[in-house]
Design a protein around this motif. Structure first.
Motif, PDB file in Angstrom:
ATOM      1  N   GLY A 149       0.819  -1.209   0.000  1.00  5.47           N
ATOM      2  CA  GLY A 149       0.000   0.000   0.000  1.00  5.47           C
ATOM      3  C   GLY A 149       0.850   1.254   0.000  1.00  5.47           C
ATOM      4  O   GLY A 149       0.509   2.257  -0.636  1.00  5.47           O
ATOM      5  N   ALA A 171       2.088   2.110  -3.503  1.00 10.90           N
ATOM      6  CA  ALA A 171       1.064   2.813  -4.283  1.00 10.90           C
ATOM      7  C   ALA A 171       1.004   4.291  -3.894  1.00 10.90           C
ATOM      8  O   ALA A 171       0.909   5.173  -4.760  1.00 10.90           O
ATOM      9  CB  ALA A 171      -0.297   2.158  -4.071  1.00 10.90           C
ATOM     10  N   ILE A 228       4.084   6.118  -5.295  1.00 13.44           N
ATOM     11  CA  ILE A 228       3.948   6.385  -6.726  1.00 13.44           C
ATOM     12  C   ILE A 228       3.023   7.578  -6.951  1.00 13.44           C
ATOM     13  O   ILE A 228       3.309   8.458  -7.767  1.00 13.44           O
ATOM     14  CB  ILE A 228       3.446   5.132  -7.468  1.00 13.44           C
ATOM     15  CG1 ILE A 228       4.540   4.067  -7.468  1.00 13.44           C
ATOM     16  CG2 ILE A 228       3.009   5.464  -8.891  1.00 13.44           C
ATOM     17  CD1 ILE A 228       4.101   2.722  -7.984  1.00 13.44           C
ATOM     18  N   TYR A 229       1.935   7.634  -6.206  1.00 17.40           N
ATOM     19  CA  TYR A 229       1.016   8.771  -6.317  1.00 17.40           C
ATOM     20  C   TYR A 229       1.719  10.076  -5.949  1.00 17.40           C
ATOM     21  O   TYR A 229       1.587  11.080  -6.654  1.00 17.40           O
ATOM     22  CB  TYR A 229      -0.207   8.553  -5.418  1.00 17.40           C
ATOM     23  CG  TYR A 229      -1.071   9.787  -5.293  1.00 17.40           C
ATOM     24  CD1 TYR A 229      -1.932  10.151  -6.317  1.00 17.40           C
ATOM     25  CD2 TYR A 229      -1.005  10.599  -4.164  1.00 17.40           C
ATOM     26  CE1 TYR A 229      -2.711  11.289  -6.219  1.00 17.40           C
ATOM     27  CE2 TYR A 229      -1.765  11.732  -4.052  1.00 17.40           C
ATOM     28  CZ  TYR A 229      -2.625  12.073  -5.085  1.00 17.40           C
ATOM     29  OH  TYR A 229      -3.388  13.201  -4.985  1.00 17.40           O
ATOM     30  N   VAL A 253      -4.860   6.940  -0.768  1.00 13.70           N
ATOM     31  CA  VAL A 253      -4.295   6.024  -1.763  1.00 13.70           C
ATOM     32  C   VAL A 253      -3.631   4.850  -1.053  1.00 13.70           C
ATOM     33  O   VAL A 253      -3.735   3.693  -1.496  1.00 13.70           O
ATOM     34  CB  VAL A 253      -3.303   6.770  -2.687  1.00 13.70           C
ATOM     35  CG1 VAL A 253      -2.523   5.799  -3.562  1.00 13.70           C
ATOM     36  CG2 VAL A 253      -4.035   7.793  -3.531  1.00 13.70           C
ATOM     37  N   TRP A 254      -2.974   5.109   0.075  1.00 13.99           N
ATOM     38  CA  TRP A 254      -2.339   4.044   0.853  1.00 13.99           C
ATOM     39  C   TRP A 254      -3.398   3.062   1.346  1.00 13.99           C
ATOM     40  O   TRP A 254      -3.222   1.842   1.254  1.00 13.99           O
ATOM     41  CB  TRP A 254      -1.592   4.651   2.024  1.00 13.99           C
ATOM     42  CG  TRP A 254      -0.557   3.770   2.665  1.00 13.99           C
ATOM     43  CD1 TRP A 254      -0.604   2.411   2.795  1.00 13.99           C
ATOM     44  CD2 TRP A 254       0.657   4.178   3.259  1.00 13.99           C
ATOM     45  NE1 TRP A 254       0.505   1.957   3.442  1.00 13.99           N
ATOM     46  CE2 TRP A 254       1.305   3.016   3.738  1.00 13.99           C
ATOM     47  CE3 TRP A 254       1.263   5.404   3.458  1.00 13.99           C
ATOM     48  CZ2 TRP A 254       2.521   3.064   4.390  1.00 13.99           C
ATOM     49  CZ3 TRP A 254       2.476   5.437   4.107  1.00 13.99           C
ATOM     50  CH2 TRP A 254       3.102   4.283   4.561  1.00 13.99           C
ATOM     51  N   GLY A 278      -4.624   0.993  -1.547  1.00  9.54           N
ATOM     52  CA  GLY A 278      -3.648  -0.045  -1.891  1.00  9.54           C
ATOM     53  C   GLY A 278      -3.705  -1.215  -0.922  1.00  9.54           C
ATOM     54  O   GLY A 278      -3.640  -2.381  -1.328  1.00  9.54           O
TER      55      GLY A 278
END
Length: 104
Positions: A62, A65, A68-69, A85-86, A89
């Protein structure tokens, strides 16, 4: 919501995945190769070690991800959106455990 609180949610999802994942028996098979000799090989130590490995792997996936975001949006500080986002993920990686929990 504060990013710290959102991280606690991601951590709870990861720990639940470590306990409920259908991959737990497979990971438990390989745990004795990773444990130091000082740890006794009992059912409990193998189960908790496998659960810990799965949970931390979920948290790490997570986090990748979220990283990367943050890299794509060129953010320098942790934001609420990055923590969401975490969590997403972690939920994505935890899908088999959630399906198992729901009996599907």
């Amino acid at each position: 919501m504060e990013p710290r609180s959102l991280f606690a949610i991601a951590l709870a999802i990861s720990l639940a995945n470590g306990t409920l994942s259908p991959w737990l028996p497979w990971i438990a098979f390989f745990v004795p190769f990773f444990l130091p000799e000082i740890v006794p090989l009992t059912r409990e130590t193998v189960f908790y070690s496998a659960s810990f490995m799965l949970g931390m792997g979920t948290l790490l996936a997570g986090g990748v991800a979220a990283a990367i975001y943050e890299g794509l949006t060129r953010q320098t500080a942790v934001t609420e959106r990055a923590m969401q986002v975490w969590i997403a993920g972690c939920l994505f990686v935890s899908t088999p455990a959630v399906l198992r929990l729901l009996g599907l």
